[in-house]
Design a protein around this motif. Structure first.
Motif, PDB file in Angstrom:
ATOM      1  N   ILE A 155      36.565  52.730  45.169  1.00  5.90           N
ATOM      2  CA  ILE A 155      37.514  51.841  44.501  1.00  5.90           C
ATOM      3  C   ILE A 155      38.932  52.231  44.908  1.00  5.90           C
ATOM      4  O   ILE A 155      39.296  53.406  44.881  1.00  5.90           O
ATOM      5  N   THR A 156      39.725  51.241  45.300  1.00  2.27           N
ATOM      6  CA  THR A 156      41.088  51.483  45.766  1.00  2.27           C
ATOM      7  C   THR A 156      42.088  50.843  44.815  1.00  2.27           C
ATOM      8  O   THR A 156      42.029  49.640  44.559  1.00  2.27           O
ATOM      9  N   GLN A 157      42.988  51.653  44.299  1.00  4.38           N
ATOM     10  CA  GLN A 157      44.057  51.124  43.451  1.00  4.38           C
ATOM     11  C   GLN A 157      45.095  50.444  44.331  1.00  4.38           C
ATOM     12  O   GLN A 157      45.546  50.995  45.328  1.00  4.38           O
ATOM     13  N   GLN A 158      45.492  49.219  43.952  1.00  6.65           N
ATOM     14  CA  GLN A 158      46.455  48.474  44.753  1.00  6.65           C
ATOM     15  C   GLN A 158      47.840  48.411  44.120  1.00  6.65           C
ATOM     16  O   GLN A 158      48.840  48.639  44.783  1.00  6.65           O
ATOM     17  N   ARG A 159      47.889  48.052  42.842  1.00 11.72           N
ATOM     18  CA  ARG A 159      49.175  47.895  42.173  1.00 11.72           C
ATOM     19  C   ARG A 159      49.148  48.558  40.807  1.00 11.72           C
ATOM     20  O   ARG A 159      48.100  48.648  40.168  1.00 11.72           O
ATOM     21  N   ALA A 160      50.325  48.974  40.343  1.00 11.77           N
ATOM     22  CA  ALA A 160      50.481  49.488  38.985  1.00 11.77           C
ATOM     23  C   ALA A 160      51.929  49.271  38.573  1.00 11.77           C
ATOM     24  O   ALA A 160      52.844  49.798  39.212  1.00 11.77           O
ATOM     25  N   TRP A 161      52.120  48.465  37.543  1.00 13.39           N
ATOM     26  CA  TRP A 161      53.461  48.258  37.003  1.00 13.39           C
ATOM     27  C   TRP A 161      53.326  47.865  35.542  1.00 13.39           C
ATOM     28  O   TRP A 161      52.253  47.999  34.957  1.00 13.39           O
ATOM     29  N   GLY A 162      54.391  47.393  34.929  1.00 16.80           N
ATOM     30  CA  GLY A 162      54.365  47.153  33.498  1.00 16.80           C
ATOM     31  C   GLY A 162      53.383  46.108  33.034  1.00 16.80           C
ATOM     32  O   GLY A 162      52.941  46.136  31.879  1.00 16.80           O
ATOM     33  N   LEU A 163      52.993  45.163  33.919  1.00 22.15           N
ATOM     34  CA  LEU A 163      52.166  44.044  33.486  1.00 22.15           C
ATOM     35  C   LEU A 163      50.733  44.083  33.983  1.00 22.15           C
ATOM     36  O   LEU A 163      49.912  43.279  33.524  1.00 22.15           O
ATOM     37  N   SER A 164      50.411  44.951  34.911  1.00 24.89           N
ATOM     38  CA  SER A 164      49.016  44.990  35.366  1.00 24.89           C
ATOM     39  C   SER A 164      48.742  46.215  36.217  1.00 24.89           C
ATOM     40  O   SER A 164      49.657  46.823  36.782  1.00 24.89           O
ATOM     41  N   CYS A 165      47.459  46.540  36.287  1.00 21.90           N
ATOM     42  CA  CYS A 165      46.953  47.507  37.256  1.00 21.90           C
ATOM     43  C   CYS A 165      45.806  46.812  37.979  1.00 21.90           C
ATOM     44  O   CYS A 165      44.893  46.279  37.328  1.00 21.90           O
ATOM     45  N   THR A 166      45.857  46.770  39.303  1.00 25.21           N
ATOM     46  CA  THR A 166      44.809  46.095  40.059  1.00 25.21           C
ATOM     47  C   THR A 166      44.131  47.067  41.012  1.00 25.21           C
ATOM     48  O   THR A 166      44.760  47.977  41.552  1.00 25.21           O
ATOM     49  N   MET A 167      42.824  46.850  41.196  1.00 19.11           N
ATOM     50  CA  MET A 167      42.032  47.680  42.097  1.00 19.11           C
ATOM     51  C   MET A 167      41.102  46.788  42.914  1.00 19.11           C
ATOM     52  O   MET A 167      40.719  45.704  42.471  1.00 19.11           O
ATOM     53  N   LYS A 168      40.759  47.261  44.097  1.00 24.05           N
ATOM     54  CA  LYS A 168      39.918  46.506  45.031  1.00 24.05           C
ATOM     55  C   LYS A 168      38.648  47.291  45.314  1.00 24.05           C
ATOM     56  O   LYS A 168      38.689  48.510  45.482  1.00 24.05           O
ATOM     57  N   ILE A 169      37.522  46.560  45.366  1.00 25.29           N
ATOM     58  CA  ILE A 169      36.236  47.187  45.635  1.00 25.29           C
ATOM     59  C   ILE A 169      35.537  46.412  46.751  1.00 25.29           C
ATOM     60  O   ILE A 169      35.262  45.216  46.598  1.00 25.29           O
ATOM     61  N   GLY A 170      35.274  47.050  47.875  1.00 26.64           N
ATOM     62  CA  GLY A 170      34.500  46.424  48.936  1.00 26.64           C
ATOM     63  C   GLY A 170      33.016  46.470  48.595  1.00 26.64           C
ATOM     64  O   GLY A 170      32.490  47.529  48.242  1.00 26.64           O
ATOM     65  N   THR A 171      32.333  45.323  48.666  1.00 25.68           N
ATOM     66  CA  THR A 171      30.908  45.273  48.317  1.00 25.68           C
ATOM     67  C   THR A 171      30.126  44.521  49.389  1.00 25.68           C
ATOM     68  O   THR A 171      30.704  43.925  50.305  1.00 25.68           O
ATOM     69  N   ASP A 172      28.801  44.520  49.237  1.00 26.56           N
ATOM     70  CA  ASP A 172      27.944  43.813  50.189  1.00 26.56           C
ATOM     71  C   ASP A 172      28.087  42.300  50.085  1.00 26.56           C
ATOM     72  O   ASP A 172      27.599  41.564  50.943  1.00 26.56           O
ATOM     73  N   LYS A 173      28.775  41.806  49.052  1.00 24.40           N
ATOM     74  CA  LYS A 173      28.995  40.368  48.890  1.00 24.40           C
ATOM     75  C   LYS A 173      30.473  40.006  49.007  1.00 24.40           C
ATOM     76  O   LYS A 173      30.901  38.962  48.532  1.00 24.40           O
ATOM     77  N   GLY A 174      31.223  40.874  49.653  1.00 16.12           N
ATOM     78  CA  GLY A 174      32.650  40.619  49.817  1.00 16.12           C
ATOM     79  C   GLY A 174      33.478  41.456  48.861  1.00 16.12           C
ATOM     80  O   GLY A 174      32.953  42.164  47.996  1.00 16.12           O
ATOM     81  N   ASP A 175      34.780  41.372  49.022  1.00 17.44           N
ATOM     82  CA  ASP A 175      35.678  42.153  48.172  1.00 17.44           C
ATOM     83  C   ASP A 175      35.669  41.625  46.740  1.00 17.44           C
ATOM     84  O   ASP A 175      35.566  40.416  46.500  1.00 17.44           O
ATOM     85  N   VAL A 176      35.793  42.546  45.808  1.00 16.20           N
ATOM     86  CA  VAL A 176      35.886  42.230  44.384  1.00 16.20           C
ATOM     87  C   VAL A 176      37.163  42.883  43.867  1.00 16.20           C
ATOM     88  O   VAL A 176      37.546  43.971  44.317  1.00 16.20           O
ATOM     89  N   TYR A 177      37.823  42.222  42.918  1.00 17.01           N
ATOM     90  CA  TYR A 177      39.104  42.708  42.420  1.00 17.01           C
ATOM     91  C   TYR A 177      39.061  42.919  40.908  1.00 17.01           C
ATOM     92  O   TYR A 177      38.536  42.080  40.168  1.00 17.01           O
ATOM     93  N   PHE A 178      39.628  44.027  40.489  1.00 15.25           N
ATOM     94  CA  PHE A 178      39.757  44.354  39.068  1.00 15.25           C
ATOM     95  C   PHE A 178      41.215  44.204  38.666  1.00 15.25           C
ATOM     96  O   PHE A 178      42.125  44.559  39.423  1.00 15.25           O
ATOM     97  N   LYS A 179      41.432  43.680  37.470  1.00 11.58           N
ATOM     98  CA  LYS A 179      42.789  43.593  36.925  1.00 11.58           C
ATOM     99  C   LYS A 179      42.769  44.037  35.476  1.00 11.58           C
ATOM    100  O   LYS A 179      41.954  43.562  34.681  1.00 11.58           O
ATOM    101  N   GLY A 180      43.660  44.955  35.145  1.00 14.42           N
ATOM    102  CA  GLY A 180      43.861  45.359  33.761  1.00 14.42           C
ATOM    103  C   GLY A 180      45.210  44.858  33.296  1.00 14.42           C
ATOM    104  O   GLY A 180      46.197  44.930  34.035  1.00 14.42           O
ATOM    105  N   THR A 181      45.276  44.325  32.078  1.00 15.47           N
ATOM    106  CA  THR A 181      46.526  43.812  31.529  1.00 15.47           C
ATOM    107  C   THR A 181      46.871  44.557  30.244  1.00 15.47           C
ATOM    108  O   THR A 181      45.996  45.136  29.598  1.00 15.47           O
ATOM    109  N   PRO A 182      48.147  44.546  29.835  1.00 13.43           N
ATOM    110  CA  PRO A 182      48.523  45.188  28.571  1.00 13.43           C
ATOM    111  C   PRO A 182      47.950  44.408  27.390  1.00 13.43           C
ATOM    112  O   PRO A 182      47.575  43.234  27.535  1.00 13.43           O
ATOM    113  N   PRO A 183      47.885  45.021  26.216  1.00 11.18           N
ATOM    114  CA  PRO A 183      47.244  44.366  25.067  1.00 11.18           C
ATOM    115  C   PRO A 183      47.779  42.976  24.747  1.00 11.18           C
ATOM    116  O   PRO A 183      47.008  42.081  24.384  1.00 11.18           O
TER     117      PRO A 183
END
Length: 448
Positions: A155-183
């Motif tokens: 898992i590779t972290q891409q961005r981190a700032w006040g409004l989100s943290c995003t990560m990228k995951i390479g898989t056998d079905k293509g890239d998948v992206y995670f996004k975390g948001t503040p409450p």
């Protein structure tokens, strides 16, 4: 730009200090990336320098001395017990307080880090804490397995700032992206799932949503951005698409409000105008980098005119509906249509406010430089589906009446964001608030 990185050890929060000829320091490198939200290269450089993986927590402080511009980031080792390079030492609060650091800014940032361990700042984004990424990665792994995806890379972290943290995951079905948001933006996943279900023309379904924690797992939606496309016909088609869906959703605003998204119908906006003006004055009244004295005076004078503008717009009886809130840079082109992503600013409001981030005052006009009538064509394309409700001429009048209030709506969005994030995260977003306040003044005949 010079980047410095405070590396914290996950088991006790101690930081990695490196020896130098000028005193103790921390890992550093020269970055060609100037967007402080992008952190993938920071983690890669720390791996190269130190031999272990890190998570970047946030940008702690930035500054400049003449032509020397710098930023200090906070990061954490992904694993406990990692040794530092030769001569380096993991130092705790007591040791750090007696060490001579090469830069006062580094010493102050380290001191602030230790202080925050004892007293975490209010409204701090969850991913600013050690341990959050590990829990998020466990959830990602569980969801990928549940949906039949096999990871092919870490898992590779891409961005981190006040409004989100995003990560990228390479898989056998293509890239998948995670996004975390503040409450306060945790509704995004819930909304995206509902939009995909009820308005499939706008968005393919996310793979997984944890609405309580504000987590999203999404397939690769593509990379061809509409705001970089010179073909105005694609813009027109995209705007008709979102507009047609909004017409359909007029009768369903009760459902959307039940998902706890902001209510910015015109009556609510009237109630918010005076508190907004006071907050803008308090946050931006700085003649050097904020509003000038004359701009503050002009903003104060808009209280009653803005309320009257809301009343006038309401007389056109264009119904409230689902509003994305930030279309400008969040539309992807795909073979079978368009993907409207990033729904953090979603609300129920006047539909014509949607055009505020599309208008010539915002997007890069050079993209559509071969279309001098671009703004008119885009307006007409967006209004076309609404023509079933009233004559085109009256729609045009309503649209013109909505333009200053579209800037007001964006100002309200930025203030909503800024009052829900920690004070030290606000500088990276205050520029957006200032932009929309000045746009509001201009559209009301009070600015240049």
């Amino acid at each position: 730009m010079e980047y410095y990185v405070i590396i914290a050890r996950p088991e006790d929060g101690s930081v990695l200090a490196l020896p130098s000829s000028d005193g103790w320091t921390i890992p550093a490198f020269t970055s060609r990336v100037t967007d402080a939200r992008i952190v993938e290269h920071i983690n890669a450089e720390m791996r190269r320098q130190l031999g272990f993986d890190t998570w970047t927590l946030r940008c702690a402080v930035s500054g400049e001395e003449g032509e020397h511009r710098w930023r200090i980031f906070l990061a954490a080792s992904q694993e406990s017990g990692k040794p530092g390079p030769s001569g380096a030492r993991w130092t705790d609060r007591l040791e750090a307080s007696s060490m001579e650091f090469a830069s006062p800014a580094i010493a102050e940032a380290i001191s602030a880090w230790f202080a925050e361990i004892d007293s975490p700042a209010q409204l701090r984004a969850p991913w600013n804490s050690i341990g959050w990424h590990d829990v998020a990665c466990d959830w990602i792994s569980d969801q990928l397995a549940l949906h039949g995806y096999t990871p092919l890379a870490p898992i590779t972290q891409q961005r981190a700032w006040g409004l989100s943290c995003t990560m990228k995951i390479g898989t056998d079905k293509g890239d998948v992206y995670f996004k975390g948001t503040p409450p306060f933006m945790a509704h995004e996943g819930r909304i995206m799932r509902a939009v995909a279900e009820r308005c499939p023309r706008l968005l393919p379904a996310p793979l997984a949503v944890d609405a309580e924690r504000g987590w999203l797992l999404m397939p690769d939606y593509g990379s061809e951005m509409l705001h970089e496309c010179p073909d105005i016909a694609r813009w027109e088609e995209a705007l008709r698409t979102i507009s047609m869906v909004q017409v359909e959703q007029v009768e369903r605003i009760g459902y959307w409000l039940s998902l706890n998204i902001p209510d910015r119908r015109l009556g609510r906006m009237v109630d918010m105008i005076d508190p907004l003006i006071a907050s803008c004055e308090g946050m931006l009244a700085d003649g050097v980098s904020g509003l000038s004295g004359s701009e503050v005076h002009a903003l104060r004078s808009l209280s009653m005119p803005l309320k009257l503008m809301c009343a006038r717009l309401a007389q056109y009886a264009v119904p409230h509906t689902l509003v994305h809130g930030d279309l400008g840079g969040n539309i992807l082109i795909r073979d079978e249509g368009y993907t409207f992503f990033d729904w953090t600013d979603v609300c129920i409001s006047h539909p014509f406010f949607e055009m505020a981030t599309i208008s010539g005052a915002y997007f890069d006009e050079s993209v559509l430089k071969d279309n001098p009538d671009a703004e008119i064509r885009l307006r007409d394309a967006y209004l076309e589906p609404w023509a079933e409700m009233m004559p085109v001429e009256r729609l045009g009048e309503a649209f013109e009446a909505s333009r200053p209030l579209g800037a007001l709506h964006q100002t309200m969005t930025y203030m909503w964001i800024l009052t829900n994030i920690s004070p030290d995260a606000r500088p990276e977003l205050e520029g957006g608030l200032l932009h929309w306040v000045r746009n509001l003044l201009r559209l009301c005949g009070k600015g240049s």
